[in-house]
Design a protein around this motif. Structure first.
Motif, PDB file in Angstrom:
ATOM      1  N   THR A  94      -1.006  12.196   9.319  1.00 14.80           N
ATOM      2  CA  THR A  94      -1.909  11.084   9.659  1.00 14.80           C
ATOM      3  C   THR A  94      -1.538  10.546  11.037  1.00 14.80           C
ATOM      4  O   THR A  94      -0.419  10.075  11.229  1.00 14.80           O
ATOM      5  N   PRO A  95      -2.439  10.602  12.008  1.00 16.04           N
ATOM      6  CA  PRO A  95      -2.108  10.135  13.362  1.00 16.04           C
ATOM      7  C   PRO A  95      -1.758   8.658  13.397  1.00 16.04           C
ATOM      8  O   PRO A  95      -2.272   7.858  12.603  1.00 16.04           O
ATOM      9  N   VAL A  96      -0.902   8.295  14.317  1.00 17.42           N
ATOM     10  CA  VAL A  96      -0.487   6.905  14.476  1.00 17.42           C
ATOM     11  C   VAL A  96      -1.688   6.000  14.730  1.00 17.42           C
ATOM     12  O   VAL A  96      -1.749   4.856  14.233  1.00 17.42           O
ATOM     13  N   ASP A  97      -2.650   6.493  15.474  1.00 12.61           N
ATOM     14  CA  ASP A  97      -3.821   5.673  15.805  1.00 12.61           C
ATOM     15  C   ASP A  97      -4.603   5.242  14.571  1.00 12.61           C
ATOM     16  O   ASP A  97      -5.289   4.212  14.601  1.00 12.61           O
ATOM     17  N   VAL A  98      -4.521   6.021  13.487  1.00 11.25           N
ATOM     18  CA  VAL A  98      -5.238   5.660  12.264  1.00 11.25           C
ATOM     19  C   VAL A  98      -4.692   4.358  11.687  1.00 11.25           C
ATOM     20  O   VAL A  98      -5.453   3.506  11.213  1.00 11.25           O
ATOM     21  N   TYR A  99      -3.385   4.187  11.734  1.00 10.17           N
ATOM     22  CA  TYR A  99      -2.789   2.929  11.274  1.00 10.17           C
ATOM     23  C   TYR A  99      -3.290   1.767  12.127  1.00 10.17           C
ATOM     24  O   TYR A  99      -3.628   0.698  11.614  1.00 10.17           O
ATOM     25  N   CYS A 100      -3.332   1.982  13.419  1.00 13.08           N
ATOM     26  CA  CYS A 100      -3.749   0.925  14.345  1.00 13.08           C
ATOM     27  C   CYS A 100      -5.200   0.508  14.113  1.00 13.08           C
ATOM     28  O   CYS A 100      -5.543  -0.673  14.217  1.00 13.08           O
ATOM     29  N   LYS A 101      -6.056   1.478  13.765  1.00 17.72           N
ATOM     30  CA  LYS A 101      -7.477   1.192  13.585  1.00 17.72           C
ATOM     31  C   LYS A 101      -7.779   0.541  12.234  1.00 17.72           C
ATOM     32  O   LYS A 101      -8.653  -0.324  12.139  1.00 17.72           O
ATOM     33  N   LEU A 102      -7.080   0.977  11.181  1.00 21.31           N
ATOM     34  CA  LEU A 102      -7.445   0.556   9.824  1.00 21.31           C
ATOM     35  C   LEU A 102      -6.664  -0.642   9.297  1.00 21.31           C
ATOM     36  O   LEU A 102      -7.203  -1.421   8.494  1.00 21.31           O
ATOM     37  N   MET A 103      -5.420  -0.799   9.715  1.00 24.33           N
ATOM     38  CA  MET A 103      -4.608  -1.872   9.149  1.00 24.33           C
ATOM     39  C   MET A 103      -5.005  -3.234   9.707  1.00 24.33           C
ATOM     40  O   MET A 103      -5.339  -3.360  10.887  1.00 24.33           O
ATOM     41  N   LYS A 104      -4.958  -4.212   8.860  1.00 23.92           N
ATOM     42  CA  LYS A 104      -5.204  -5.589   9.295  1.00 23.92           C
ATOM     43  C   LYS A 104      -4.128  -6.027  10.263  1.00 23.92           C
ATOM     44  O   LYS A 104      -4.384  -6.714  11.257  1.00 23.92           O
ATOM     45  N   ASN A 105      -2.916  -5.600   9.966  1.00 23.15           N
ATOM     46  CA  ASN A 105      -1.758  -5.923  10.808  1.00 23.15           C
ATOM     47  C   ASN A 105      -0.950  -4.633  10.929  1.00 23.15           C
ATOM     48  O   ASN A 105      -0.188  -4.302  10.029  1.00 23.15           O
ATOM     49  N   PRO A 106      -1.143  -3.855  12.005  1.00 27.89           N
ATOM     50  CA  PRO A 106      -0.531  -2.515  12.080  1.00 27.89           C
ATOM     51  C   PRO A 106       0.983  -2.532  12.258  1.00 27.89           C
ATOM     52  O   PRO A 106       1.511  -2.461  13.366  1.00 27.89           O
ATOM     53  N   VAL A 107       1.676  -2.639  11.121  1.00 26.40           N
ATOM     54  CA  VAL A 107       3.134  -2.590  11.106  1.00 26.40           C
ATOM     55  C   VAL A 107       3.549  -1.498  10.122  1.00 26.40           C
ATOM     56  O   VAL A 107       3.207  -1.562   8.938  1.00 26.40           O
ATOM     57  N   LEU A 108       4.277  -0.507  10.606  1.00 24.31           N
ATOM     58  CA  LEU A 108       4.701   0.608   9.766  1.00 24.31           C
ATOM     59  C   LEU A 108       6.220   0.644   9.661  1.00 24.31           C
ATOM     60  O   LEU A 108       6.920   0.651  10.669  1.00 24.31           O
ATOM     61  N   SER A 155       1.214   3.806  21.417  1.00 21.78           N
ATOM     62  CA  SER A 155       0.241   3.141  20.552  1.00 21.78           C
ATOM     63  C   SER A 155       0.511   1.649  20.519  1.00 21.78           C
ATOM     64  O   SER A 155       1.452   1.148  21.137  1.00 21.78           O
ATOM     65  N   THR A 156      -0.317   0.943  19.768  1.00 21.76           N
ATOM     66  CA  THR A 156      -0.136  -0.506  19.575  1.00 21.76           C
ATOM     67  C   THR A 156       0.548  -0.801  18.241  1.00 21.76           C
ATOM     68  O   THR A 156       0.596  -1.949  17.807  1.00 21.76           O
ATOM     69  N   LEU A 157       1.058   0.253  17.601  1.00 19.87           N
ATOM     70  CA  LEU A 157       1.697   0.095  16.296  1.00 19.87           C
ATOM     71  C   LEU A 157       3.078  -0.529  16.433  1.00 19.87           C
ATOM     72  O   LEU A 157       3.867  -0.149  17.290  1.00 19.87           O
ATOM     73  N   THR A 158       3.369  -1.499  15.591  1.00 25.98           N
ATOM     74  CA  THR A 158       4.730  -2.003  15.472  1.00 25.98           C
ATOM     75  C   THR A 158       5.446  -1.109  14.469  1.00 25.98           C
ATOM     76  O   THR A 158       5.003  -0.987  13.324  1.00 25.98           O
ATOM     77  N   TYR A 159       6.506  -0.494  14.924  1.00 28.08           N
ATOM     78  CA  TYR A 159       7.091   0.619  14.172  1.00 28.08           C
ATOM     79  C   TYR A 159       8.577   0.407  13.940  1.00 28.08           C
ATOM     80  O   TYR A 159       9.341   0.171  14.867  1.00 28.08           O
ATOM     81  N   TYR A 160       8.964   0.490  12.689  1.00 25.13           N
ATOM     82  CA  TYR A 160      10.359   0.393  12.289  1.00 25.13           C
ATOM     83  C   TYR A 160      10.781   1.728  11.669  1.00 25.13           C
ATOM     84  O   TYR A 160      10.079   2.258  10.816  1.00 25.13           O
ATOM     85  N   SER A 161      11.915   2.259  12.066  1.00 23.73           N
ATOM     86  CA  SER A 161      12.419   3.489  11.466  1.00 23.73           C
ATOM     87  C   SER A 161      13.902   3.322  11.159  1.00 23.73           C
ATOM     88  O   SER A 161      14.466   2.234  11.325  1.00 23.73           O
ATOM     89  N   ILE A 162      14.533   4.380  10.716  1.00 30.02           N
ATOM     90  CA  ILE A 162      15.920   4.313  10.268  1.00 30.02           C
ATOM     91  C   ILE A 162      16.839   4.900  11.339  1.00 30.02           C
ATOM     92  O   ILE A 162      16.819   6.099  11.607  1.00 30.02           O
ATOM     93  N   GLY A 163      17.614   4.036  12.001  1.00 27.58           N
ATOM     94  CA  GLY A 163      18.634   4.498  12.929  1.00 27.58           C
ATOM     95  C   GLY A 163      18.127   4.973  14.272  1.00 27.58           C
ATOM     96  O   GLY A 163      18.823   5.724  14.959  1.00 27.58           O
ATOM     97  N   ASP A 169      16.104   2.701  19.742  1.00 26.07           N
ATOM     98  CA  ASP A 169      15.785   2.662  21.160  1.00 26.07           C
ATOM     99  C   ASP A 169      14.303   2.470  21.448  1.00 26.07           C
ATOM    100  O   ASP A 169      13.885   2.476  22.599  1.00 26.07           O
ATOM    101  N   ILE A 170      13.483   2.290  20.418  1.00 22.20           N
ATOM    102  CA  ILE A 170      12.057   2.041  20.633  1.00 22.20           C
ATOM    103  C   ILE A 170      11.806   0.549  20.773  1.00 22.20           C
ATOM    104  O   ILE A 170      12.450  -0.286  20.128  1.00 22.20           O
ATOM    105  N   ILE A 171      10.853   0.182  21.574  1.00 19.64           N
ATOM    106  CA  ILE A 171      10.639  -1.218  21.898  1.00 19.64           C
ATOM    107  C   ILE A 171      10.301  -2.063  20.687  1.00 19.64           C
ATOM    108  O   ILE A 171      10.636  -3.251  20.607  1.00 19.64           O
ATOM    109  N   HIS A 172       9.618  -1.440  19.700  1.00 17.74           N
ATOM    110  CA  HIS A 172       9.242  -2.201  18.504  1.00 17.74           C
ATOM    111  C   HIS A 172      10.257  -2.086  17.380  1.00 17.74           C
ATOM    112  O   HIS A 172      10.010  -2.508  16.265  1.00 17.74           O
ATOM    113  N   ALA A 173      11.389  -1.478  17.642  1.00 20.42           N
ATOM    114  CA  ALA A 173      12.342  -1.152  16.569  1.00 20.42           C
ATOM    115  C   ALA A 173      12.972  -2.387  15.975  1.00 20.42           C
ATOM    116  O   ALA A 173      13.004  -3.463  16.572  1.00 20.42           O
ATOM    117  N   TYR A 174      13.494  -2.183  14.791  1.00 18.57           N
ATOM    118  CA  TYR A 174      14.136  -3.255  14.027  1.00 18.57           C
ATOM    119  C   TYR A 174      15.462  -3.649  14.678  1.00 18.57           C
ATOM    120  O   TYR A 174      16.259  -2.820  15.043  1.00 18.57           O
TER     121      TYR A 174
END
Length: 436
Positions: A390-404, A419-427, A430-435
């Protein structure tokens, strides 16, 4: 050779079908009449890619049959394989009641001396005890051989036909050679040893793999604190041939029917001989803690989850199976519900299982897009291809608040950064939206 397989669960069914595929005459015995009737019609009770076609082919070739009648199953058996469940007791030890019942049936029903092969995962010394018990009951001599299984759900056929090794644990040369000849058509490496060593090889292998998973998850958590990238760390570590890259993928921990049960059972086995298995206890503790990480991230981001619509993608403990035993999704969804969130879940094959286990308040979607539509947050729990693709852009288009919140590190950081997705991953801090 004429082979009987007792038990048509995951291990027993795959084992029976595989033996038939390489030319043996196989009959599978199970007490469940409904399951046996479905199997006779070519319907598998488990989800395993490709298995049903093998089942149908070997039934049609008259190499594979199913029965609920012990006398029919054992009448012409050269070797009997037992593959019944050994579930976990509350204290972490293995429940041997099913395998003891199966062995008792064998001892009471056989009409000639035979070799019995135990495929079930059992504590060290169990095969010896089972042999003693059966020979006490039976009028015919029984020799027990240990052949532990190393199947991965979702990859059982490849793990059977391209196995790294086949471990055969026996106490006499005749039994060892007989079982070896059964496996010879697979043309895979065969390792011969004694029964106790074979039993411990199974537990040791699963415990070591679980240790690798918990270790890289601890490294991932440290990466989040230090600003390193666990993907790069794991790749750099894995290039060392002494370490290897497999099972060094950070995430939200292991689950399923083997690793959780077998690690706890090995701790119990060690405790029975007054050995404190400190390392494995820590592995289990790390895994239990890791399952809570995504919800902790979500709470840190939102402050409160009350009233939020949260999509959970993936329910099975791993892709390509409908098995939800010890799945991270169970812990995550319960915690989300306790935190006041409304959960919308999606899994390609495990939803029927989930509906029997999870709270009735959970809503189920028919696709990834339906699940994330108008969601305030999304937690990616199981890395099914359909979800990962599922492309990242799909989350951005469909979610009310695109946070993954990506519990399996499925998306590349470069893709997310564009993308405009706020994205959290494990470890991967170094990403700007990271936890943080």
């Amino acid at each position: 050779m004429n082979i009987t397989v007792v038990g048509t669960g995951y291990v027993g069914l795959v084992t029976g079908i595989a033996f038939a595929e390489v030319g043996h005459e196989v009959i599978c015995l199970d007490v469940d009449e409904i399951k046996v009737a479905k199997l006779r019609q070519g319907n598998t009770p488990i989800y395993e890619p490709g298995l049903e076609s093998y089942l149908i082919r070997n039934i049609e070739a008259n190499r594979l049959a199913f029965t609920t009648v012990p006398t029919q199953a054992f009448a012409e058996a050269d070797v009997i394989f037992i593959a019944v469940g050994t579930p976990e007791r509350k204290d972490g030890s293995a429940d041997l009641s099913y395998i003891e019942a199966a062995c008792r049936t064998v001892a009471e029903e056989i009409r000639h001396s035979t070799v019995v092969v135990i495929k079930s995962t059992v504590p060290v010394g169990t095969n010896e005890c089972l042999e003693t018990m059966m020979n006490t009951i039976s009028l015919h001599s029984i020799h027990v051989v240990s052949v532990p299984e190393f199947l991965r759900e979702g990859q059982a056929l490849s793990d059977t036909f391209q196995a790294d090794r086949i471990v055969i644990g026996a106490q006499d040369a005749h039994s060892s050679e007989l079982v070896r000849s059964i496996y010879e058509p697979f043309e895979r490496p065969i390792f011969l040893t004694d029964r106790r060593s074979a039993e411990l090889i199974k537990y040791g292998a699963n415990a070591f793999l679980a240790t690798k998973i918990s270790f890289i998850n601890e490294i991932a958590n440290l990466c989040d604190e230090l600003g390193a990238n666990v993907d790069d760390v794991a790749s750099g570590m894995g290039m060392d041939q002494r370490i290897g890259r497999s099972f060094l993928r950070a995430g939200i921990g292991y689950g399923g029917s083997c690793f959780p049960k077998d690690t706890k059972a090995l701790v119990q086995i060690a405790g029975d001989v007054t050995h404190d298995f400190k390392l494995l206890k820590s592995v289990i503790e790390v895994n239990n803690t890791q399952r809570h990480r995504l919800v902790a991230m979500a709470k840190a981001h939102f402050g409160s989850l009350i009233g939020l619509r949260v999509a959970v993608l993936g329910l099975s403990f791993k892709p390509n199976t409908d098995d939800m035993r010890e799945a991270a999704s169970l812990v995550i969804i319960d915690e989300l519900l306790e935190s006041g969130a409304h959960v919308v879940a999606y899994d390609p094959v495990a939803q029927s299982q989930a509906k029997r286990i999870l709270s009735p308040t959970v809503e189920y979607a028919n696709s990834v897009t339906e699940a994330i539509d108008q969601a305030d947050a999304c937690l990616l729990v199981t890395e099914w291809d359909e979800i990962v693709d599922t492309p990242v852009d799909v989350y951005c288009k469909l979610m009310k608040n695109p946070v993954l919140f990506d519990g399996r590190n499925c998306y590349s950081l470069d893709e997310v950064k564009q993308s405009t997705l706020t994205y959290y991953s494990i470890g991967r801090n170094d990403i700007i939206h990271a936890y943080t």
